[in-house]
Write a protein that holds these residues in place. Structure first.
Motif, PDB file in Angstrom:
ATOM      1  N   ILE A 194       0.591  -0.794  -0.150  1.00  0.00           N
ATOM      2  CA  ILE A 194       0.301   0.464   0.218  1.00  0.00           C
ATOM      3  C   ILE A 194       0.789   1.021  -0.512  1.00  0.00           C
ATOM      4  O   ILE A 194       1.600   1.320   0.970  1.00  0.00           O
ATOM      5  N   SER A 195       0.359   2.087  -1.321  1.00  0.00           N
ATOM      6  CA  SER A 195       1.720   2.915  -1.395  1.00  0.00           C
ATOM      7  C   SER A 195       0.356   4.853  -0.610  1.00  0.00           C
ATOM      8  O   SER A 195       0.029   4.816  -0.880  1.00  0.00           O
ATOM      9  N   THR A 196       1.707   5.506   0.163  1.00  0.00           N
ATOM     10  CA  THR A 196       0.933   6.569   0.546  1.00  0.00           C
ATOM     11  C   THR A 196       1.398   7.604   0.334  1.00  0.00           C
ATOM     12  O   THR A 196       0.891   8.233   0.045  1.00  0.00           O
ATOM     13  N   THR A 197       1.710   7.793  -1.619  1.00  0.00           N
ATOM     14  CA  THR A 197       2.123   8.636  -2.248  1.00  0.00           C
ATOM     15  C   THR A 197       1.179   8.337  -3.031  1.00  0.00           C
ATOM     16  O   THR A 197       0.487   7.189  -4.353  1.00  0.00           O
ATOM     17  N   GLU A 198      -0.052   9.817  -3.801  1.00  0.00           N
ATOM     18  CA  GLU A 198      -0.227   9.239  -4.654  1.00  0.00           C
ATOM     19  C   GLU A 198       0.577   9.545  -5.839  1.00  0.00           C
ATOM     20  O   GLU A 198       0.972  11.049  -6.449  1.00  0.00           O
ATOM     21  N   LYS A 199       0.272   9.318  -7.140  1.00  0.00           N
ATOM     22  CA  LYS A 199       0.953   8.526  -8.133  1.00  0.00           C
ATOM     23  C   LYS A 199      -0.695   8.561  -9.112  1.00  0.00           C
ATOM     24  O   LYS A 199      -1.869   7.874  -8.596  1.00  0.00           O
ATOM     25  N   SER A 200      -0.367   9.031 -10.223  1.00  0.00           N
ATOM     26  CA  SER A 200      -1.075   8.798 -11.821  1.00  0.00           C
ATOM     27  C   SER A 200      -1.064   7.030 -11.847  1.00  0.00           C
ATOM     28  O   SER A 200      -0.498   5.918 -11.318  1.00  0.00           O
ATOM     29  N   TRP A 201      -2.433   6.344 -12.182  1.00  0.00           N
ATOM     30  CA  TRP A 201      -2.361   5.053 -12.771  1.00  0.00           C
ATOM     31  C   TRP A 201      -1.241   4.343 -13.348  1.00  0.00           C
ATOM     32  O   TRP A 201      -1.190   3.731 -12.869  1.00  0.00           O
ATOM     33  N   GLN A 202      -0.455   5.147 -14.677  1.00  0.00           N
ATOM     34  CA  GLN A 202       0.499   4.489 -15.181  1.00  0.00           C
ATOM     35  C   GLN A 202       2.020   4.400 -14.134  1.00  0.00           C
ATOM     36  O   GLN A 202       2.510   3.196 -14.235  1.00  0.00           O
ATOM     37  N   SER A 203       1.999   5.758 -13.511  1.00  0.00           N
ATOM     38  CA  SER A 203       3.012   6.113 -12.662  1.00  0.00           C
ATOM     39  C   SER A 203       2.988   4.936 -11.556  1.00  0.00           C
ATOM     40  O   SER A 203       3.937   4.343 -11.065  1.00  0.00           O
ATOM     41  N   SER A 204       1.767   4.421 -10.857  1.00  0.00           N
ATOM     42  CA  SER A 204       1.944   3.616 -10.189  1.00  0.00           C
ATOM     43  C   SER A 204       1.526   2.474 -10.440  1.00  0.00           C
ATOM     44  O   SER A 204       2.605   1.322 -10.138  1.00  0.00           O
ATOM     45  N   ARG A 205       1.549   1.536 -12.139  1.00  0.00           N
ATOM     46  CA  ARG A 205       1.568   0.627 -12.312  1.00  0.00           C
ATOM     47  C   ARG A 205       3.646   0.210 -12.822  1.00  0.00           C
ATOM     48  O   ARG A 205       3.868  -0.491 -12.600  1.00  0.00           O
ATOM     49  N   ASP A 206       3.967   1.357 -13.121  1.00  0.00           N
ATOM     50  CA  ASP A 206       5.127   1.751 -13.708  1.00  0.00           C
ATOM     51  C   ASP A 206       6.214   0.862 -12.096  1.00  0.00           C
ATOM     52  O   ASP A 206       6.437   0.215 -12.416  1.00  0.00           O
ATOM     53  N   ASP A 207       5.487   2.030 -10.636  1.00  0.00           N
ATOM     54  CA  ASP A 207       6.650   1.590  -8.948  1.00  0.00           C
ATOM     55  C   ASP A 207       5.839   0.026  -8.852  1.00  0.00           C
ATOM     56  O   ASP A 207       6.860  -0.800  -8.370  1.00  0.00           O
ATOM     57  N   CYS A 208       4.987  -0.853  -9.236  1.00  0.00           N
ATOM     58  CA  CYS A 208       4.177  -2.269  -9.118  1.00  0.00           C
ATOM     59  C   CYS A 208       5.275  -2.832  -9.883  1.00  0.00           C
ATOM     60  O   CYS A 208       5.992  -3.802  -9.507  1.00  0.00           O
TER      61      CYS A 208
END
Length: 166
Positions: free
Chosen positions: A121-135
């Motif tokens: 669970i990330s506490t950082t707010e990101k775009s969907w694509q940025s969140s997917r890249d992080d995952c």
């Protein structure tokens, strides 16, 4: 003394010296004969009763050898089975160790284990694509919720995470 008497004394002395040796020779001869008779009688008694090859409780040497060979074969078979079990147990131990290392790796990075899966669970707010890249960079993917039950489960572990942080 007369000549006759002298010769008798000499003959007596010659024969009296041979007498003990003669007794010993006859005694030894009789012992040999007795030994032969005993050996023959013992051999006959064992042969007649079939005891020449018997050992314990009417088991022949061949039967005993067969029993020992069968027992050895059984022990070899058990050893092979135990070796296979040991190999299986070692493989299982290695698999469990790998799972434990995997589990430990994610827990040290603050992932949550919930219903057999790990979640970050990330506490950082990101775009969907940025969140997917992080995952994807973490070897995971974004959660996909396809049913109300999954949504309730996701909210359940998010609430657990939020409550445990407070």
């Amino acid at each position: 003394m007369s000549l006759q008497n002298t010769s008798d004394v000499i003959l007596q002395r010659r024969h009296s010296g041979k007498k003990p040796y003669l007794v010993i020779a006859v005694s030894v001869g009789l012992l040999y004969v007795l030994q032969v008779v005993l050996n023959i009688s013992l051999r006959l008694s064992l042969t007649c009763s079939g005891g020449t090859e018997k050992i314990f409780n009417d088991v022949t040497i061949e039967e005993e050898l067969k029993n020992l060979t069968d027992e050895r074969d059984e022990l070899v078979q058990k050893l092979e089975q135990y070796d296979m079990q040991l190999t299986g147990l070692r493989r299982e131990k290695d698999e469990l160790q790998t799972k434990l290392n995997h589990f430990d790796h994610y827990l040290k990075q603050n992932w949550i284990h919930f219903s057999g899966s790990f979640y970050y669970i990330s506490t950082t707010e990101k775009s969907w694509q940025s969140s997917r890249d992080d995952c994807l960079g973490r070897g995971a993917d974004l959660i996909t919720i396809d049913s109300r039950e999954e949504n309730a489960s996701a909210h359940g572990f998010i609430n657990v995470r939020v409550l445990s942080k407070s």
